[in-house]
Design an enzyme around this catalytic site. Structure first.
Site, mmCIF file in Angstrom:
data_model
loop_
_atom_site.group_PDB
_atom_site.id
_atom_site.type_symbol
_atom_site.label_atom_id
_atom_site.label_comp_id
_atom_site.label_asym_id
_atom_site.label_seq_id
_atom_site.Cartn_x
_atom_site.Cartn_y
_atom_site.Cartn_z
ATOM 1 N N TYR A 210 5.678 4.405 -1.867
ATOM 2 C CA TYR A 210 5.495 3.738 -0.579
ATOM 3 C C TYR A 210 6.198 4.505 0.539
ATOM 4 C CZ TYR A 210 5.854 0.120 3.019
ATOM 5 O OH TYR A 210 5.794 -0.579 4.201
ATOM 6 N N SER B 194 6.747 2.522 8.945
ATOM 7 C CA SER B 194 7.776 1.664 8.360
ATOM 8 C C SER B 194 9.139 2.276 8.607
ATOM 9 C CB SER B 194 7.551 1.517 6.856
ATOM 10 O OG SER B 194 8.656 0.909 6.220
#
Length: 681
Positions: A571, A558
């Site tokens: 996350y 990400s």
């Protein structure tokens, strides 16, 4: 296709489909059928006699009118006047083009003359196990007389072509009482005045041969069961097959990458446990359709089931060297200056007593069919040994088929393979969102795809959207559980032979601040993404290293792995973990030819399972926008001002794993439309 009698063509298609639907009648894509009838010549308006015959490469079970060749009977039979003799009979194939009627239709097959020269309105040429058992028996001619009387006539082996058509036409003329013939070493041909009569005659020959074998055959045609070679219990058998599959795939892929198929049917396991395994396997297959798919003979592991995995692997390596030397000797013994170059010396069938059969091909369908053909060959050998002695055609004749100029031309006409053909991809979290887009793209590029997801039902549904099980399968995969991951990888290697390409995509996210993030939140995200990626990479790497074929591991990380955004401590931290796994594994696995790269997407809202599960609402609240506007919000903050969708990530996976970046490893590619704060340099 030209104007034709629709009844004749419809009857031919119906008959073909019925015969091809039952594998006792013929193997996949094996045999051909024909019908003769009147049609109107659109130029003269006159009635002409045509023959419609299954074209080259088609399958009877799925034949449609587009798979037929239409030829003028008068022109086809006139070729007998210009036939230059058996030494030049291959020239007659080109002459068939001048017999075609109209445009379109399939390319005429090598068996066209067999159908056209025989004086019968309808002809079937088939490859039934029972018929080939008689055709490959040492006493085949005598057995044909005993079983069928004068109703079926023996035709000695002759390579398919114009001369074989003349031979069968002569047999039909000399034996008006006959309904068909046994083609030595090959199969059967039957005929009739109507489509129904022809089909009835074909089935009578097949069923009569099978009934005779069942009634008069020896009870143990393969001899006694050899102690230590019996089938392992199913669970043990499949566990050992999963351990051996990547090793054996590497063996079969020495010359070019192959996809595998595993078979452990009762007929295979019984053959592998028999005392005649070695001598019969050495004789090889006989029907041309069989050995063109299986090579002239298999490679057989000659160790009992008590051998350790390491002992089996070591012995397989030795046998592979011997097999390659033997195949080269076969080629050199029969090749001449006009022969095509040797195509490869690796086995396409590998037999492991107690475990089963591994078959290989350029794609899954070809690998599966090769296995089906060797099962046909086992059935043929059983039938021949039941009544007589299995006596296939000679290696010299096999070579004349395998390296036939016409067969080489057929291979040269095959379409160019897609970029990922022969590659086996394992994609986690692939039932939706980014993972599904990646699986879809890889399948479209020719890869075999394993759709791995926590939800088995959704995984199987997603796989079904990609095609049949020759294209994709769905497996359950809780990536946070080592045993579940290994079971999923085992399912992949049993389905396709191994793994070449892994995409660590499974993930979830909870949008919370540091103070609101619980230990459970932290553990859950790290278990699924950091630990899950590690477990999947570890299990897949074992298979890749065993194959010795290199491979690719892709991490869908990400933008957050390098960008410090608000309210996503767990996350972003786990994404950073994944990003560093890319670097670590690139260094460690490089010596095995395994490349490890990462992709850093951002703001993939549409189709995303993560965003749909609440993450989108939380991120929208964090940024003070409506959830339906979140995708555009992410786009507006980028340099390119363009929204990122799952297919954009799939494009990056394609490029990283395709033929263009073969020297790239340890790379992270941003797919974020340009987020300056996340630039890697």
């Amino acid at each position: 296709m030209s104007a034709s009698d629709p009844v004749t063509v419809d009857d031919l298609i119906s008959r073909s489909n019925r015969l091809g639907a039952d594998k006792k009648n013929t193997n996949y894509a094996g045999g051909n059928t024909s019908a003769k009838g009147p049609a109107t010549d659109p130029v003269t308006g006159e009635t002409v006699e045509l023959m419609w015959v299954k074209g080259s490469g088609g399958d009877l079970g799925t034949l449609t009118p587009a798979g037929l060749s239409a030829l003028r009977i008068d022109r086809l039979r006139a070729l007998t006047a210009v036939y230059p003799g058996i030494e030049r009979e291959d020239e007659m194939v080109a002459a068939l083009d001048y017999c075609l009627h109209g445009k379109g239709g399939a390319t005429p097959s090598i068996d066209t003359a067999m159908h056209g020269l025989v004086d019968a309105a309808h002809v079937d040429h088939l490859h039934p196990d029972s018929g080939i058992a008689i055709a490959t028996s040492a006493d085949g001619e005598a057995l044909t007389e005993t079983i069928f009387g004068g109703a079926v006539v023996w035709v000695p082996w002759r390579r398919p072509g114009f001369q074989l058509g003349l031979d069968i036409a002569a047999i039909k003329a000399e034996h008006p009482e006959a309904v068909g013939c046994i083609l030595g070493g090959h199969g059967i041909t039957a005929w009739g005045d109507t489509s129904e009569e022809c089909e009835r005659n074909s089935l009578w020959i097949i069923d009569t041969a099978a009934a005779y074998i069942a009634e008069h055959g020896r009870p143990q045609p393969f001899g006694a069961t050899v102690a230590g070679f019996e089938a392992l219990p199913e669970a043990d058998r499949h566990a050992r097959a999963a351990q051996l599959a990547p090793v054996i795939r590497g063996i079969a892929s020495h010359d070019k990458p192959m996809v595998g198929h595993y078979t452990d049917g009762a007929e295979v396991l019984d053959f592998l446990a028999s005392e005649k395994l070695a001598p019969l396997a050495e004789l090889g297959t006989s029907c041309p359709d069989h050995f063109l798919r299986t090579k002239v003979k298999p490679m057989v592991l000659d160790l009992p089931t008590t051998a350790t995995l390491d002992e089996q692997i070591a012995r397989l390596g030795e046998l592979h060297e011997a097999y390659r030397a033997d195949y080269r000797a076969y080629y050199e013994a029969h090749a001449d200056d006009a022969s095509p170059a040797m195509r490869g010396a690796d086995p396409l069938i590998v037999l492991v007593p107690g475990v089963g059969m591994f078959s290989f091909g350029a794609n899954k369908q070809t690998a599966r069919v090769a296995g089906e053909f060797y099962v046909n060959a086992i059935n043929v050998m059983r039938g021949a040994e039941s009544l007589s002695r299995y006596a296939p055609i000679s290696d010299a004749e096999k070579f004349r088929i395998e390296y036939w100029a016409l067969e080489e031309a057929k291979l040269q006409r095959l379409p160019k393979p897609k970029s990922h053909q022969g590659r086996i991809a394992f994609v986690t979290g692939a039932a939706s969102g980014i993972g599904k887009a990646i699986a879809t793209r890889l399948a479209a590029e020719g890869a075999c795809v394993v759709v791995a997801d926590l939800d088995l039902e959704k995984a199987q549904a997603a796989a079904a959207e990609l095609g049949n099980t020759d294209v994709a399968i769905g497996v359950a995969a809780n990536v946070a559980d080592a045993a579940a991951v290994q079971a999923a990888v085992d399912a992949a290697v049993l389905a396709f032979g191994g793994i070449d390409l892994v995409v660590n995509n499974a993930g979830l996210s909870l949008s919370k601040s540091l103070l609101d993030t619980t230990e459970q939140d932290w553990n859950l995200q790290h278990d699924v993404m950091a630990k899950g990626s590690f477990l999947v990479a570890q299990a897949a790497a074992r298979a890749m290293i065993a194959q010795g074929m290199g491979g690719d591991v892709i991490y869908i990380s990400s933008k957050n792995s390098v960008f410090a955004g608000p309210n996503n401590i767990a996350y972003s931290a786990t994404k950073a973990d994944q990003a560093h796994q890319v670097r670590l594994l690139a260094v460690e696995l490089g010596e095995h030819g395994i490349r490890v790269n990462g992709i850093n997407p951002d703001g993939v809202v549409r189709g995303s399972g993560i965003f749909a599960s609440g993450w989108g609402a939380n991120r929208a609240a964090t940024y003070g926008v409506d959830e339906e506007d979140l995708g555009q919000f992410y786009a507006n903050r980028t340099i390119l001002k363009r929204e990122v969708v799952p297919e954009n990530v799939a494009d990056a996976v394609y490029v990283l794993t395709g033929p263009e970046l073969t020297r790239t490893t340890g790379l992270h590619i941003p797919v974020d439309s340009g987020v300056a704060a996340a630039f890697l340099r």
